[in-house]
Structures are given as structure tokens and as C-alpha cells.
Design a protein around this motif. Structure first.
Motif, PDB file in Angstrom:
ATOM      1  N   GLU A 194     -42.929   6.982 -15.700  1.00 27.40           N
ATOM      2  CA  GLU A 194     -42.061   6.521 -16.791  1.00 27.40           C
ATOM      3  C   GLU A 194     -41.426   7.744 -17.445  1.00 27.40           C
ATOM      4  OE1 GLU A 194     -41.438   3.463 -18.121  1.00 27.40           O
ATOM      5  OE2 GLU A 194     -42.974   2.139 -17.282  1.00 27.40           O
ATOM      6  N   PRO A 195     -40.232   7.614 -18.018  1.00 27.20           N
ATOM      7  CA  PRO A 195     -39.637   8.752 -18.723  1.00 27.20           C
ATOM      8  C   PRO A 195     -40.524   9.185 -19.891  1.00 27.20           C
ATOM      9  CG  PRO A 195     -38.007   7.039 -18.334  1.00 27.20           C
ATOM     10  CD  PRO A 195     -39.343   6.442 -17.996  1.00 27.20           C
ATOM     11  N   TYR A 196     -40.360  10.427 -20.321  1.00 23.83           N
ATOM     12  CA  TYR A 196     -41.109  10.902 -21.478  1.00 23.83           C
ATOM     13  C   TYR A 196     -40.668  10.192 -22.759  1.00 23.83           C
ATOM     14  CZ  TYR A 196     -42.969  14.674 -18.588  1.00 23.83           C
ATOM     15  OH  TYR A 196     -43.624  15.377 -17.610  1.00 23.83           O
ATOM     16  N   ASP A 197     -39.417   9.832 -22.843  1.00 25.57           N
ATOM     17  CA  ASP A 197     -38.858   9.197 -24.031  1.00 25.57           C
ATOM     18  C   ASP A 197     -39.408   7.779 -24.184  1.00 25.57           C
ATOM     19  OD1 ASP A 197     -37.313   8.121 -26.044  1.00 25.57           O
ATOM     20  OD2 ASP A 197     -35.386   8.628 -25.145  1.00 25.57           O
ATOM     21  N   HIS A 198     -40.084   7.515 -25.301  1.00 27.38           N
ATOM     22  CA  HIS A 198     -40.672   6.185 -25.503  1.00 27.38           C
ATOM     23  C   HIS A 198     -39.623   5.081 -25.562  1.00 27.38           C
ATOM     24  CE1 HIS A 198     -39.961   7.600 -29.730  1.00 27.38           C
ATOM     25  NE2 HIS A 198     -39.537   6.366 -29.861  1.00 27.38           N
ATOM     26  N   ASN A 199     -38.388   5.432 -25.890  1.00 27.70           N
ATOM     27  CA  ASN A 199     -37.322   4.427 -25.927  1.00 27.70           C
ATOM     28  C   ASN A 199     -36.980   3.889 -24.542  1.00 27.70           C
ATOM     29  OD1 ASN A 199     -36.432   4.356 -28.827  1.00 27.70           O
ATOM     30  ND2 ASN A 199     -36.186   6.541 -28.432  1.00 27.70           N
ATOM     31  N   ASN A 203     -38.005  22.862 -33.667  1.00 29.19           N
ATOM     32  CA  ASN A 203     -36.686  22.320 -33.306  1.00 29.19           C
ATOM     33  C   ASN A 203     -36.223  22.861 -31.956  1.00 29.19           C
ATOM     34  OD1 ASN A 203     -34.448  20.715 -33.517  1.00 29.19           O
ATOM     35  ND2 ASN A 203     -33.426  21.928 -35.080  1.00 29.19           N
ATOM     36  N   PHE A 204     -37.031  22.592 -30.951  1.00 32.31           N
ATOM     37  CA  PHE A 204     -36.749  23.055 -29.591  1.00 32.31           C
ATOM     38  C   PHE A 204     -37.247  21.994 -28.625  1.00 32.31           C
ATOM     39  CE2 PHE A 204     -37.660  25.511 -25.717  1.00 32.31           C
ATOM     40  CZ  PHE A 204     -36.500  26.275 -25.603  1.00 32.31           C
ATOM     41  N   SER A 205     -36.353  21.486 -27.793  1.00 36.21           N
ATOM     42  CA  SER A 205     -36.728  20.485 -26.798  1.00 36.21           C
ATOM     43  C   SER A 205     -37.101  21.200 -25.505  1.00 36.21           C
ATOM     44  CB  SER A 205     -35.564  19.517 -26.557  1.00 36.21           C
ATOM     45  OG  SER A 205     -35.904  18.559 -25.581  1.00 36.21           O
ATOM     46  N   PHE A 206     -38.361  21.197 -25.152  1.00 32.25           N
ATOM     47  CA  PHE A 206     -38.838  21.923 -23.979  1.00 32.25           C
ATOM     48  C   PHE A 206     -38.415  21.221 -22.690  1.00 32.25           C
ATOM     49  CE2 PHE A 206     -41.402  23.166 -27.515  1.00 32.25           C
ATOM     50  CZ  PHE A 206     -41.726  24.504 -27.289  1.00 32.25           C
ATOM     51  N   VAL A 207     -38.777  19.957 -22.556  1.00 33.08           N
ATOM     52  CA  VAL A 207     -38.444  19.151 -21.375  1.00 33.08           C
ATOM     53  C   VAL A 207     -37.498  18.048 -21.807  1.00 33.08           C
ATOM     54  CG1 VAL A 207     -39.387  17.606 -19.608  1.00 33.08           C
ATOM     55  CG2 VAL A 207     -40.652  19.656 -20.276  1.00 33.08           C
ATOM     56  N   VAL A 208     -36.471  17.778 -21.027  1.00 32.86           N
ATOM     57  CA  VAL A 208     -35.518  16.733 -21.405  1.00 32.86           C
ATOM     58  C   VAL A 208     -36.247  15.389 -21.448  1.00 32.86           C
ATOM     59  CG1 VAL A 208     -34.697  16.227 -19.055  1.00 32.86           C
ATOM     60  CG2 VAL A 208     -33.194  15.863 -21.002  1.00 32.86           C
ATOM     61  N   PRO A 209     -36.133  14.636 -22.551  1.00 36.20           N
ATOM     62  CA  PRO A 209     -36.941  13.420 -22.716  1.00 36.20           C
ATOM     63  C   PRO A 209     -36.715  12.351 -21.651  1.00 36.20           C
ATOM     64  CG  PRO A 209     -36.030  14.115 -24.823  1.00 36.20           C
ATOM     65  CD  PRO A 209     -35.379  14.963 -23.769  1.00 36.20           C
ATOM     66  N   ALA A 210     -35.533  12.311 -21.050  1.00 34.64           N
ATOM     67  CA  ALA A 210     -35.243  11.272 -20.058  1.00 34.64           C
ATOM     68  C   ALA A 210     -35.861  11.564 -18.689  1.00 34.64           C
ATOM     69  CB  ALA A 210     -33.727  11.099 -19.906  1.00 34.64           C
ATOM     70  N   MET A 211     -36.449  12.737 -18.506  1.00 33.46           N
ATOM     71  CA  MET A 211     -37.080  13.064 -17.227  1.00 33.46           C
ATOM     72  C   MET A 211     -38.322  12.202 -17.034  1.00 33.46           C
ATOM     73  SD  MET A 211     -38.213  16.828 -15.820  1.00 33.46           S
ATOM     74  CE  MET A 211     -39.977  16.820 -16.041  1.00 33.46           C
ATOM     75  N   VAL A 212     -38.575  11.829 -15.794  1.00 31.26           N
ATOM     76  CA  VAL A 212     -39.712  10.968 -15.482  1.00 31.26           C
ATOM     77  C   VAL A 212     -41.004  11.788 -15.439  1.00 31.26           C
ATOM     78  CG1 VAL A 212     -40.764   9.492 -13.706  1.00 31.26           C
ATOM     79  CG2 VAL A 212     -38.319   9.276 -14.249  1.00 31.26           C
ATOM     80  N   ASN A 213     -42.011  11.277 -16.130  1.00 33.73           N
ATOM     81  CA  ASN A 213     -43.337  11.888 -16.130  1.00 33.73           C
ATOM     82  C   ASN A 213     -44.015  11.572 -14.796  1.00 33.73           C
ATOM     83  OD1 ASN A 213     -46.020  12.598 -16.512  1.00 33.73           O
ATOM     84  ND2 ASN A 213     -46.229  11.567 -18.483  1.00 33.73           N
ATOM     85  N   PRO A 214     -44.368  12.576 -13.997  1.00 29.25           N
ATOM     86  CA  PRO A 214     -44.973  12.309 -12.691  1.00 29.25           C
ATOM     87  C   PRO A 214     -46.341  11.641 -12.774  1.00 29.25           C
ATOM     88  CG  PRO A 214     -45.107  14.651 -13.225  1.00 29.25           C
ATOM     89  CD  PRO A 214     -44.234  14.022 -14.257  1.00 29.25           C
ATOM     90  N   GLU A 215     -46.969  11.677 -13.951  1.00 31.29           N
ATOM     91  CA  GLU A 215     -48.306  11.111 -14.074  1.00 31.29           C
ATOM     92  C   GLU A 215     -48.312   9.604 -14.308  1.00 31.29           C
ATOM     93  OE1 GLU A 215     -50.430  13.315 -17.027  1.00 31.29           O
ATOM     94  OE2 GLU A 215     -50.583  15.119 -15.764  1.00 31.29           O
ATOM     95  N   ASN A 216     -47.168   9.044 -14.765  1.00 34.08           N
ATOM     96  CA  ASN A 216     -47.139   7.588 -14.980  1.00 34.08           C
ATOM     97  C   ASN A 216     -45.829   6.938 -14.536  1.00 34.08           C
ATOM     98  OD1 ASN A 216     -45.258   7.994 -17.161  1.00 34.08           O
ATOM     99  ND2 ASN A 216     -46.977   8.427 -18.525  1.00 34.08           N
TER     100      ASN A 216
END
Length: 612
Positions: free
Chosen positions: A487-492, A472-485
Motif C-alpha cells: 500500500e502507498p505510505y500516504d494514508h489517504n 519540514n523535510f519529506s524523506f520518501v515520497v508519500p505516494a510510493m508503495v510500501n514493499p512491506e504491505n
């Protein structure tokens, strides 16, 4: 880097052989506790622990022996061995197994104090905030300094390179300018803007289908939800199993020893949030605050709202005794009509079958709503992940934590604790021909019906929900953009997700609201209050021991009487308890806590200026 299937098969065979040889030599014959005891007897003190780590000659860490870690989490809602798909991923990649100790489920602050007194907090420690327990653990020499023997430089390079501001804050705020005893949660590289994904952290969400059956009456204020919810309850007084429905179902295992946790969410919907363990609620985007025990506070108004809901038969009587997991089950069974959080009601009730029929939870805002938004935080949030001073193998633990902050780790687990994580690549999501992430059919089933979706054995087995990272710990904020693709990390928030054919529920909600997502609704109507996430560049203000003890006593009184007020028999008893609450805390020195709280608010306002 992606491996071909043949390479993965060969690697699996090699690992199995290594494991069998290790087992034959007696390398895995002890339990997690006996391993830890043996380590304590045979290794040097914690200050030399990094040097004791076994590594091959090429500098890479040796993963041949299983590493069983005790994870002490003050935020977890699960206790026991990590199982399922996340357990398999970290077992395959790092040969790590985790056993989670959750203070939420075993005494709250009492459990934390007992762990502190024992002198051993475990191998990995999750602190819900950095206000009291974290600095006390540092002072008690219960946490490992990540800079010692180059631990962070060697095995935490991704953290240092991608999130240098978070490391800077760790050193200045809690490490005397040089040491790093932990790193913050929900860290980002974006300096400004709202950090939430498709949905905001709060709603409110209602059973959209029942709300529409009523004619979707306009709701002007928070109090006006009660008569609407009563009519919804009359439309569906029982679920399909014949069990009674309620608007609200509360739980106490998130309370700790200060305040009633579920009495703050309506303040968030008015643009305010608490400063943890203080007497103030602070405005997101202005230098304003108020005493949370004042008559106009939404803490006190929430207690009154729940009291009135109970009088109307809208409050689940199990609220006094049940746990969070019990409430999750009731959402899944269709027994509840209101949700403070989209990750609670919709995540557990909105199955594909129900949403195809137009049934489910969706945002139903009120006219005066101003949604509190947590801005992107380059310094990391107040939640902290640390390594215990008596950890068995600090280098391998550091390597694991570092991986959780990388694109690979974030794509698997980003959002844990606040959103449904993406899960294993190849099962719940994958990359298309252009390298963009897309959710699989199985993924949609898992995301919308977590507890009833069984994961294939080759991915770890079990249901999807309990297979998720249970720290129950969020390491990286899901809305941040993944530099590898890109797109945000959040699938939504993936392009493919937003372009996907919506369910009947989504189509109806979008048509009536005129937007695609809840976040877009608040942005389009200028109803967001974004709180900048800054840092003063100084050590944070902390209570002295006398005030800290006084504050704990006050917090316990507030929490206990708050619950009694909600379940008061009548208005006379409610008023009597309200007076008792104020009299008791004032007698214990509430004014001293208020003085400190104002200083913390001023510190917060100063910190915000660093990113404005």
C-alpha cells in the motif's frame, strides 16, 4: 519486526535503568550547547569523527547516552525543541532529542549566511534546494562526507540499497564523483508517473459549501475566481467569532530573498514551475519557458490579481506582517475562503464536525487548468538533508537519517512538510488482520483537526500538529508503495481509506465531480502535466560569485517591490511600481541572470531525457 507488549515493557524498564545509571554518573548534566562545545574540545577534527563514535563490541551503536542534536532547517516553520509524538518515537528508538533552528523564522538568507560564517551549521542540516547554500556549504567544508570511514556503508545501508540513484546523483553532482554530502528529498523507486497522492500539491480549493450556495458557477479562468469569492464573502462576511473573512491571506516568511513565494502557485495550475533563483518558469512536459517578469507571466499576473483582490476587500491586511502560523490559525477559525494548497485549507478547517455538515474546503478547478505534477524521482528532489562537519556523533545521526528512508520511518513520517503524516502505529493507524494499514478513529480526528487533537501522554502528549516531525523535510515520497504491505505510505491512498464512508462534504463533492479524489479528476480529464525527474549525470551549472551576488540584489528588489505592488493604493501607483521594478532589475544586470537561466532550462530538459 513487531514486539509483543510484554517485550516492550521489559525494554522500557531496561532503558529507564540505563538512563538512571547514566544520569547518576553525570552523563546528562549539560545543555545541548555545552555538550557540543565539549565535543569540539575533546574530539579529533571532523575528518576523523566517525572513528570516534562509541559502539559495543557486537558492532551495534550504543544508544545509552542521550544525543541532543541541533537541526538547522531552511524550510522549517517551527523553532525550538522537537516535542510530542515524533520526539517520543526517536527518543525511545535512538535516544535522540532534537532542537530545531529555523532560518524562515529568524532572518532567512541573513540567518543562513550567519550560520555559514560561524563555521558550524549544526548536527543535521536541511536545505530547501541544492542551488546555492548547499554547494557553498560543501566548499566551506561545513558538511560531513558520508563515505568517510564507511559511514554510509555501515549505517546508511537502506539508503544505498533502496535508492542507489539518489546516492549516484549525490556523488556526481556535488561530491566530485565519490563523496556524499547529503541526500535528496521525496525520493522514490518508481521511475515515471505523477508522484502526488489523493490530492495534488496545488488546488485551488474553495469553501465548497459557500460555493454551492452560489449555485456553483462555472469558472473559466483564474481571474474569474475574484467575483465568485466576493459573493462568497458576502454570504459569510464574518466567522462564528465575529471576525472578518477574506479570500486570501498571505505570509512573507517563506520568501527568503528572492521573489514573492505566493505569487507562483497560479503558474503551477497552468502547467509551469520555477527553476529556483532564476528568471524562468518552465513547462512540465514540454521544452518551453518564459521570463517570470514578462507581462504574460503568472508571477506578474498574480501580483495584479492580489492587487485587485485588495481593492475588492478580499485580501487580508495582516498579510504584510503575519507569519505562516498566523494564517494556519485563520484557516482553522474559518476566516478564509480560498486555499492554494489542499494541505493548508482543508487540513486545518475540515474538522469531522464541519464536514459532517457539508462544510469545508474542496477542489474547485477552472476550465483552462493544467495541473503541474512532479513525477516520481529516483534521484531524489532538490531538497537536501546533510550532516554537519562538527556533528557530535555522525554514526548515530547517519543511522537515524537512514531509518527515516526505511518503510518503518516512512510509515510514521512520510509526507511531513507536504501532507499530514501517518503518526504512531497503534494510535493513529494500525495493521488489520490481513496486514493492511487502516486509520483508527483517533487517527481520523488527528488528521482532520491537528492542532485541537491532544495526543495521549504515553505517545508523547501535546497536540498532533506540533508533535509531527518539524524538520519540514519529506524523506520518501508519500505516494510510493510500501514493499512491506503493498500500500502507498500516504494514508489517504490506502484501500481502507478510499472505501471508508465519506462525510457529507466528500459525498457531495464526489457526486458533483464524478470522481473519488482530486488527483483522479485531473487524470480522468487529461489535465496533468507531469514533469519527469531526471539527472544529467554531470555536475549542475552554478552561478559564479559575481552573478550570484548580482542575482541576490535583483531578487531582493523583486521581492520588496512585489509586496508594494500588491498593496498599491491605486492603479497609477501600481503601474509606477511595476515600471520601477523593471527599471531597477534591468539596471542591475537582469539580462545576465536571464542568460544563465536559459542555460539552466536547457540543463533541465537534458536531465528529463534520462527517464523518458
Amino acid at each position: 519486526m513487531k514486539l509483543r507488549k510484554s517485550s516492550l515493557l521489559m525494554l522500557s524498564v531496561i532503558l529507564v535503568l540505563v538512563f538512571v545509571l547514566a544520569s547518576c554518573s553525570g552523563g546528562n548534566g549539560n545543555s545541548a550547547n555545552s555538550n557540543k562545545n565539549a565535543a569540539a574540545e575533546t574530539t579529533a577534527p571532523a575528518t576523523n569523527a566517525v572513528a570516534e563514535t562509541t559502539a559495543p563490541a557486537d558492532g551495534a551503536l550504543d544508544h545509552s547516552k542521550p544525543l541532543k542534536l541541533t537541526v538547522f532547517s531552511t524550510t522549517a516553520n517551527y523553532a525550538g525543541p522537537q516535542t510530542g509524538w515524533f520526539a517520543k518515537i526517536i527518543k525511545d528508538k535512538f535516544n535522540i532529542e532534537m532542537d530545531i533552528v529555523a532560518s524562515n523564522l529568524t532572518g532567512g538568507d541573513t540567518k543562513i549566511s550567519a550560520m555559514m560564517a560561524s563555521g558550524d551549521l549544526g548536527d543535521i542540516i536541511i536545505f530547501g534546494d541544492d542551488k546555492n547554500h548547499y554547494p557553498n556549504a560543501i566548499k566551506g567544508k561545513l558538511l560531513l562526507d558520508w563515505t568517510q570511514d564507511g559511514l554510509l556503508d555501515k549505517y546508511g545501508q537502506d539508503i544505498s540499497k533502496t535508492f542507489p540513484k539518489a546516492v549516484e546523483k549525490a556523488k556526481i553532482a556535488f561530491g566530485g564523483g565519490s563523496a556524499v554530502y547529503g541526500i535528496g528529498n521525496s525520493v522514490a523507486t518508481n521511475p515515471t508517473g505523477p508522484s502526488e497522492g489523493k490530492d495534488m500539491t496545488w488546488g485551488p480549493d474553495l469553501r465548497w459549501d459557500l460555493y454551492q450556495q452560489l449555485g456553483a458557477p462555472e469558472i473559466n479562468s483564474i481571474e474569474e475566481y475574484l467575483p465568485v469569492l466576493k459573493k462568497m464573502q458576502e454570504l459569510e462576511p464574518k466567522n462564528v467569532l465575529g471576525k472578518k473573512t477574506y479570500a486570501f491571506s498571505l505570509w512573507s516568511d517563506w520568501d527568503g530573498n528572492y521573489k514573492m513565494t505566493l505569487a507562483k502557485q497560479f503558474a503551477n495550475m497552468m502547467g509551469y514551475d520555477e527553476i529556483p533563483d532564476t528568471a524562468l518558469y518552465v513547462k512540465a512536459d514540454e521544452e518551453k519557458y518564459y521570463d517570470f517578469l514578462s507581462d504574460d507571466s503568472w508571477y506578474m499576473k498574480s501580483l495584479k490579481l492580489y492587487y485587485e483582490a485588495n481593492q475588492m476587500g478580499l485580501l487580508d491586511p495582516d498579510s504584510l506582517t503575519q507569519k505562516f502560523d498566523d494564517v494556519v490559525a485563520k484557516y482553522k477559525d474559518g476566516r478564509l475562503l480560498f486555499s492554494w494548497f489542499p494541505w493548508l485549507g482543508a487540513a486545518n478547517y475540515n474538522t469531522p464536525e464541519r464536514t459532517a455538515e457539508g462544510k469545508g474546503f474542496a477542489l474547485v478547478p477552472f476550465k483552462d487548468e493544467l495541473m503541474y505534477s512532479t513525477g516520481f524521482n529516483v534521484y531524489g528532489g532538490n531538497g537536501i538533508i546533510s550532516i554537519g562537519a562538527k556533528a557530535q556523533d555522525p554514526a548515530r545521526i547517519m543511522e537515524f537519517i537512514n531509518w527515516m528512508y526505511t518503510p518503518e520511518g516512512a510509515m510514521i513520517s512520510a509526507g511531513s512538510g507536504t501532507a499530514v503524516p501517518n503518526g504512531p502505529q497503534g494510535l493513529t493507524w494500525d495493521l488489520d488482520s490481513s496486514g493492511k494499514p487502516v486509520v483508527t478513529d483517533f487517527g481520523w480526528k488527528a488528521y482532520t483537526d491537528q492542532q485541537n487533537t491532544q495526543v495521549p501522554a504515553e505517545y508523547g502528549g501535546g497536540d498532533y500538529y506540533y508533535g509531527s516531525n518539524q524538520m519540514n523535510f519529506s524523506f520518501v515520497v508519500p505516494a510510493m508503495v510500501n514493499p512491506e504491505n503493498s500500500e502507498p505510505y500516504d494514508h489517504n491512498l490506502w484501500t481502507a481509506t478510499l472505501q471508508r464512508n465519506p462525510s457529507k462534504l466528500d459525498s457531495d463533492w464526489r457526486a458533483k465531480m464524478g470522481v473519488l479524489t482530486a488527483k483522479e479528476y485531473f487524470e480522468k480529464n487529461n489535465l496533468l502535466a507531469v514533469a519527469p525527474q531526471g539527472f544529467t549525470g554531470k555536475e549542475p551549472l552554478t552561478m559564479d560569485k559575481t552573478l550570484e551576488q548580482k542575482n541576490k540584489q535583483i531578487g531582493t528588489i523583486i521581492q520588496q517591490i512585489s509586496w508594494k505592488m500588491v498593496f498599491a493604493k491605486n492603479q497609477a501607483e501600481y503601474d509606477k511600481l511595476n515600471k520601477q521594478l523593471h527599471d531597477k532589475v534591468n539596471g542591475l544586470g537582469y539580462s545576465d541572470v536571464m542568460d544563465f537561466s536559459v542555460k539552466k532550462a536547457e540543463e533541465l530538459f537534458e536531465a528529463r531525457k534520462s527517464v523518458q
